[in-house]
Design an enzyme around this catalytic site. Structure first.
Site, PDB file in Angstrom:
ATOM      1  N   GLU A 108     -32.470 -13.628  28.759  1.00  0.00           N
ATOM      2  CA  GLU A 108     -31.979 -13.920  27.414  1.00  0.00           C
ATOM      3  C   GLU A 108     -32.917 -14.907  26.718  1.00  0.00           C
ATOM      4  OE1 GLU A 108     -27.488 -12.977  27.035  1.00  0.00           O
ATOM      5  OE2 GLU A 108     -27.767 -15.098  27.440  1.00  0.00           O
ATOM      6  N   HIS A 119     -26.442 -20.202  31.398  1.00  0.00           N
ATOM      7  CA  HIS A 119     -26.646 -19.765  30.006  1.00  0.00           C
ATOM      8  C   HIS A 119     -27.423 -20.839  29.241  1.00  0.00           C
ATOM      9  CE1 HIS A 119     -25.959 -18.404  25.955  1.00  0.00           C
ATOM     10  NE2 HIS A 119     -25.616 -17.229  26.465  1.00  0.00           N
TER      11      HIS A 119
HETATM   12  P1  PGA Z   1     -25.668 -12.610  21.297  1.00  0.00           P
HETATM   13  O1  PGA Z   1     -25.443 -13.573  22.554  1.00  0.00           O
HETATM   14  O2  PGA Z   1     -25.426 -11.204  21.769  1.00  0.00           O
HETATM   15  O3  PGA Z   1     -24.670 -13.074  20.289  1.00  0.00           O
HETATM   16  O4  PGA Z   1     -27.076 -12.802  20.855  1.00  0.00           O
HETATM   17  C1  PGA Z   1     -25.862 -13.203  23.837  1.00  0.00           C
HETATM   18  C2  PGA Z   1     -25.561 -14.305  24.813  1.00  0.00           C
HETATM   19  O5  PGA Z   1     -25.700 -15.481  24.438  1.00  0.00           O
HETATM   20  O6  PGA Z   1     -25.180 -14.055  25.966  1.00  0.00           O
END
Ligand code: PGA
Length: 221
Positions: free
Chosen positions: A147, A98
């Site tokens: 992401e 992440h």
């Molecule tokens: P968010 O986070 O949906 O709050 O943007 C997604 C993530 O960090 O996995």
């Protein structure tokens, strides 16, 4: 979207009572409106995994559990680390790579490769986060979540065209993993990505903390 995977990343949120409350609320929503052919994974903090596992064992809820991190090291003298064998007792999945861990805890590609190896050696399903199409993806990863940093927790979800373009590039070089999108996903956003064939589901942060809003996302997939 066929057989979508929807993953809740609770990050560093929820104590034991709050985790249990969420599952109780989720259960009553599910009983009123059961879904099928969807894989739903909750990734609580380590401290709440055990209480969540007990709840799921006692109630007939189709939810899987995931950890938000795994040690790159095996069992042994590694203070503060939680290893893959320990996680496997409670979870089916684990999130690795992440961007918050890459930024705040300086996790490097080489460490992440070791974590994937450790997780796979215990048979965990790896959800690997990438920030763009150039992020290296270690061998053995099962699910890749795209992401973009600009979309995480900002309310500025990436455009469907942008998501499609990046996922196509990832798929061209790594055809095996299932591909997800994550970053400010909420009930309203989900439908914008539904027509993108490369998107098999979502990794949801903020909107996964509330059982109602997370359930609406699942229902919209
Ligand atoms: P968010 O986070 O949906 O709050 O943007 C997604 C993530 O960090 O996995």
């Amino acid at each position: 979207m066929q057989n979508p995977i929807i993953i809740a990343n609770w990050k560093s949120h929820k104590n034991l009572g709050e985790a249990k409350n969420f599952l109780e609320q989720f259960q009553s929503l599910y009983e009123k409106n059961p879904y099928s052919d969807k894989t739903v994974v909750i990734c609580p903090p380590f401290t709440a995994l055990s209480v969540c596992r007990s709840f799921l064992s006692q109630n007939n809820l189709p939810l899987y559990l995931g950890a938000q991190n795994v040690s790159a090291y095996p069992e042994g003298a590694y203070t503060g680390e939680v290893n893959a064998k320990q996680i496997k007792e409670l979870c089916e999945y684990v999130i690795i790579g992440h961007s918050e861990r890459r930024q705040n805890l300086s996790e490097k590609d080489i460490d992440l490769g070791k974590k994937v190896e450790a997780a796979k050696s215990e048979g965990l399903q790896v959800i690997f986060c990438v920030q763009n199409e150039n992020t290296p993806i270690p061998a053995g990863v099962d699910i890749v979540a795209y992401e973009p940093v600009s979309a995480i927790g900002t309310g500025n979800a990436e455009s469907p065209e942008g998501v499609k373009m990046v996922l196509q590039k990832i798929h061209a070089s790594r055809p095996e993993p299932v591909l997800l999108y994550g970053g400010s996903v909420n009930e309203g956003e989900v439908k914008n990505y539904a027509h993108i064939e490369e998107v098999s589901g979502f990794l949801v942060g903020g909107a996964s903390l509330d059982a109602d809003s997370f359930f609406s996302i699942i229902s919209s997939c």
